[in-house]
Design a protein around this motif. Structure first.
Motif, mmCIF file in Angstrom:
data_model
loop_
_atom_site.group_PDB
_atom_site.id
_atom_site.type_symbol
_atom_site.label_atom_id
_atom_site.label_comp_id
_atom_site.label_asym_id
_atom_site.label_seq_id
_atom_site.Cartn_x
_atom_site.Cartn_y
_atom_site.Cartn_z
ATOM 1 N N GLU A 128 0.828 -1.203 0.000
ATOM 2 C CA GLU A 128 0.000 0.000 0.000
ATOM 3 C C GLU A 128 0.862 1.252 0.000
ATOM 4 O OE1 GLU A 128 -2.529 -0.243 3.367
ATOM 5 O OE2 GLU A 128 -3.710 -1.932 2.593
ATOM 6 N N ARG A 129 1.932 1.248 0.764
ATOM 7 C CA ARG A 129 2.831 2.394 0.810
ATOM 8 C C ARG A 129 3.499 2.606 -0.546
ATOM 9 N NH1 ARG A 129 2.469 0.312 5.884
ATOM 10 N NH2 ARG A 129 2.999 1.604 7.694
ATOM 11 N N LEU A 130 3.940 1.510 -1.156
ATOM 12 C CA LEU A 130 4.577 1.612 -2.465
ATOM 13 C C LEU A 130 3.603 2.125 -3.513
ATOM 14 C CD1 LEU A 130 6.706 -1.664 -2.527
ATOM 15 C CD2 LEU A 130 7.587 0.679 -2.560
ATOM 16 N N THR A 131 2.366 1.668 -3.470
ATOM 17 C CA THR A 131 1.365 2.118 -4.427
ATOM 18 C C THR A 131 1.141 3.621 -4.305
ATOM 19 O OG1 THR A 131 0.241 -0.032 -4.409
ATOM 20 C CG2 THR A 131 -1.031 1.867 -5.181
ATOM 21 N N GLU A 132 1.083 4.115 -3.076
ATOM 22 C CA GLU A 132 0.922 5.557 -2.875
ATOM 23 C C GLU A 132 2.135 6.314 -3.415
ATOM 24 O OE1 GLU A 132 -0.067 8.815 0.660
ATOM 25 O OE2 GLU A 132 0.145 6.684 1.143
ATOM 26 N N LEU A 133 3.322 5.766 -3.183
ATOM 27 C CA LEU A 133 4.533 6.407 -3.705
ATOM 28 C C LEU A 133 4.506 6.438 -5.228
ATOM 29 C CD1 LEU A 133 7.357 7.603 -3.137
ATOM 30 C CD2 LEU A 133 8.254 5.257 -3.275
ATOM 31 N N PHE A 134 4.116 5.335 -5.858
ATOM 32 C CA PHE A 134 4.028 5.288 -7.319
ATOM 33 C C PHE A 134 3.136 6.415 -7.840
ATOM 34 C CE2 PHE A 134 4.425 0.387 -7.001
ATOM 35 C CZ PHE A 134 5.799 0.491 -6.854
ATOM 36 N N GLU A 135 1.972 6.576 -7.228
ATOM 37 C CA GLU A 135 1.002 7.558 -7.709
ATOM 38 C C GLU A 135 1.508 8.984 -7.538
ATOM 39 O OE1 GLU A 135 -2.444 6.550 -5.452
ATOM 40 O OE2 GLU A 135 -2.961 4.808 -6.696
ATOM 41 N N ILE A 136 2.170 9.245 -6.412
ATOM 42 C CA ILE A 136 2.681 10.594 -6.168
ATOM 43 C C ILE A 136 3.774 10.943 -7.163
ATOM 44 C CG2 ILE A 136 3.933 12.048 -4.523
ATOM 45 C CD1 ILE A 136 2.554 10.419 -2.286
ATOM 46 N N VAL A 137 4.722 10.040 -7.350
ATOM 47 C CA VAL A 137 5.874 10.318 -8.199
ATOM 48 C C VAL A 137 5.457 10.412 -9.664
ATOM 49 C CG1 VAL A 137 8.117 9.467 -8.980
ATOM 50 C CG2 VAL A 137 7.491 9.283 -6.570
ATOM 51 N N ALA A 138 4.523 9.590 -10.089
ATOM 52 C CA ALA A 138 4.080 9.616 -11.488
ATOM 53 C C ALA A 138 3.282 10.864 -11.797
ATOM 54 C CB ALA A 138 3.254 8.374 -11.798
ATOM 55 N N GLY A 139 2.409 11.258 -10.871
ATOM 56 C CA GLY A 139 1.548 12.400 -11.121
ATOM 57 C C GLY A 139 0.268 11.989 -11.828
ATOM 58 N N PRO A 140 -0.773 12.822 -11.750
ATOM 59 C CA PRO A 140 -2.088 12.440 -12.288
ATOM 60 C C PRO A 140 -2.156 12.366 -13.800
ATOM 61 C CG PRO A 140 -2.113 14.729 -11.546
ATOM 62 C CD PRO A 140 -0.794 14.147 -11.108
ATOM 63 N N GLU A 141 -1.228 13.005 -14.494
ATOM 64 C CA GLU A 141 -1.290 13.042 -15.955
ATOM 65 C C GLU A 141 -0.414 11.989 -16.624
ATOM 66 O OE1 GLU A 141 -3.469 14.984 -17.338
ATOM 67 O OE2 GLU A 141 -4.003 15.785 -15.369
ATOM 68 N N ALA A 142 0.260 11.157 -15.854
ATOM 69 C CA ALA A 142 1.190 10.177 -16.426
ATOM 70 C C ALA A 142 0.439 9.125 -17.232
ATOM 71 C CB ALA A 142 1.998 9.509 -15.329
ATOM 72 N N SER A 143 1.013 8.757 -18.368
ATOM 73 C CA SER A 143 0.441 7.687 -19.180
ATOM 74 C C SER A 143 0.688 6.341 -18.515
ATOM 75 C CB SER A 143 1.093 7.683 -20.571
ATOM 76 O OG SER A 143 2.463 7.296 -20.461
ATOM 77 N N VAL A 144 0.046 5.321 -19.049
ATOM 78 C CA VAL A 144 0.259 3.970 -18.521
ATOM 79 C C VAL A 144 1.730 3.590 -18.622
ATOM 80 C CG1 VAL A 144 -0.236 1.527 -18.892
ATOM 81 C CG2 VAL A 144 -2.094 3.202 -18.990
ATOM 82 N N GLU A 145 2.354 3.935 -19.756
ATOM 83 C CA GLU A 145 3.756 3.577 -19.925
ATOM 84 C C GLU A 145 4.642 4.284 -18.911
ATOM 85 O OE1 GLU A 145 7.408 3.561 -23.165
ATOM 86 O OE2 GLU A 145 5.424 4.279 -23.744
ATOM 87 N N GLU A 146 4.399 5.586 -18.696
ATOM 88 C CA GLU A 146 5.180 6.320 -17.701
ATOM 89 C C GLU A 146 5.025 5.688 -16.326
ATOM 90 O OE1 GLU A 146 5.660 10.887 -18.027
ATOM 91 O OE2 GLU A 146 3.685 10.421 -18.870
ATOM 92 N N GLN A 147 3.802 5.364 -15.961
ATOM 93 C CA GLN A 147 3.553 4.761 -14.652
ATOM 94 C C GLN A 147 4.292 3.429 -14.508
ATOM 95 O OE1 GLN A 147 -0.617 4.899 -13.200
ATOM 96 N NE2 GLN A 147 -1.043 6.000 -15.094
ATOM 97 N N LEU A 148 4.241 2.609 -15.550
ATOM 98 C CA LEU A 148 4.902 1.305 -15.469
ATOM 99 C C LEU A 148 6.415 1.441 -15.400
ATOM 100 C CD1 LEU A 148 2.735 -0.811 -17.936
ATOM 101 C CD2 LEU A 148 2.884 -1.055 -15.450
#
Length: 213
Positions: A128-148
């Protein structure tokens, strides 16, 4: 070695954990006694029991400290402005977190998998902590590829440490390679393509579409 009373409590606990993990890895968790840990440290059993009541307590504290460190990383990321600098710094902080005592912890985990499975207090919470970190660092506009790519970059440190088991290389060298690999996986900010082709997955297909659609 200085007596436990001459050190700060947090320093002593960290040293106890490090020595205990080394012994658990060398001769097995079950075969290691609290007396042996105290002897390796050069302190009395009473001093050891002042900080930890049992071997199980030592192992649980290792995992608890890791979760606390993840909490601190997430809190730090939440306070930073979005952008490429955040992604780079987040990767560096993840490398520092994992490779600080991570190599000895990884060796311990591989040598004592049942103990880790039974005593880990919050594996689900770590995700859960890692998932929150992923979302913060990627940002709301990140594409699927950027997120991955960002998730792969942040998780790659653990993978490199696991892959390094059995290699004849110093911990410093392994940590350096882990950092290099993680940075190579970080995508450019605000782009979704690879190989210089915006919006593609390297196959000519749009990043967010099924290539067979």
């Amino acid at each position: 070695m200085a007596a436990a009373g001459q050190r700060r409590g947090s320093d002593t606990k960290a040293e106890i954990r490090q020595v205990a993990i080394e012994l658990f890895t060398e001769q097995g968790y079950e075969a290691t006694s609290m007396r042996e840990i105290a002897e390796r440290l050069g302190i009395t059993k009473a001093a050891l029991y002042y900080h930890f009541t049992s071997k199980e307590d030592i192992v649980r504290s290792l995992f608890t400290d890791h979760l606390d460190a993840l909490d601190s990383l997430v809190a730090w990321a939440r306070e930073q402005p979005p952008g490429p600098d955040l992604r780079t710094r987040a990767v560096d902080r993840m490398v520092d977190l994992v490779t600080g005592n991570g190599m000895s912890a990884m060796r311990f985990a591989l040598a004592n998998q049942r103990v880790v499975r039974d005593l880990h207090p919050g594996r689900e919470n770590a995700f859960e902590r890692l998932t929150e970190l992923f979302e913060i660092v990627a940002g709301p506009e990140a594409s699927v590829e950027e997120q991955l790519r960002l998730r792969a970059a942040l998780l790659s440190v653990n993978i490199v440490l696991l892959a390094a088991q059995g290699l004849e290389a110093s911990d410093e060298r392994i940590a350096g390679v882990a950092r290099d690999i993680a940075h190579q996986l970080v995508p450019p900010f605000g782009t979704s393509g690879t190989a210089g082709t915006p919006g593609t997955l390297g196959t000519g297909a749009p990043a967010d579409r099924d290539p067979e659609a």
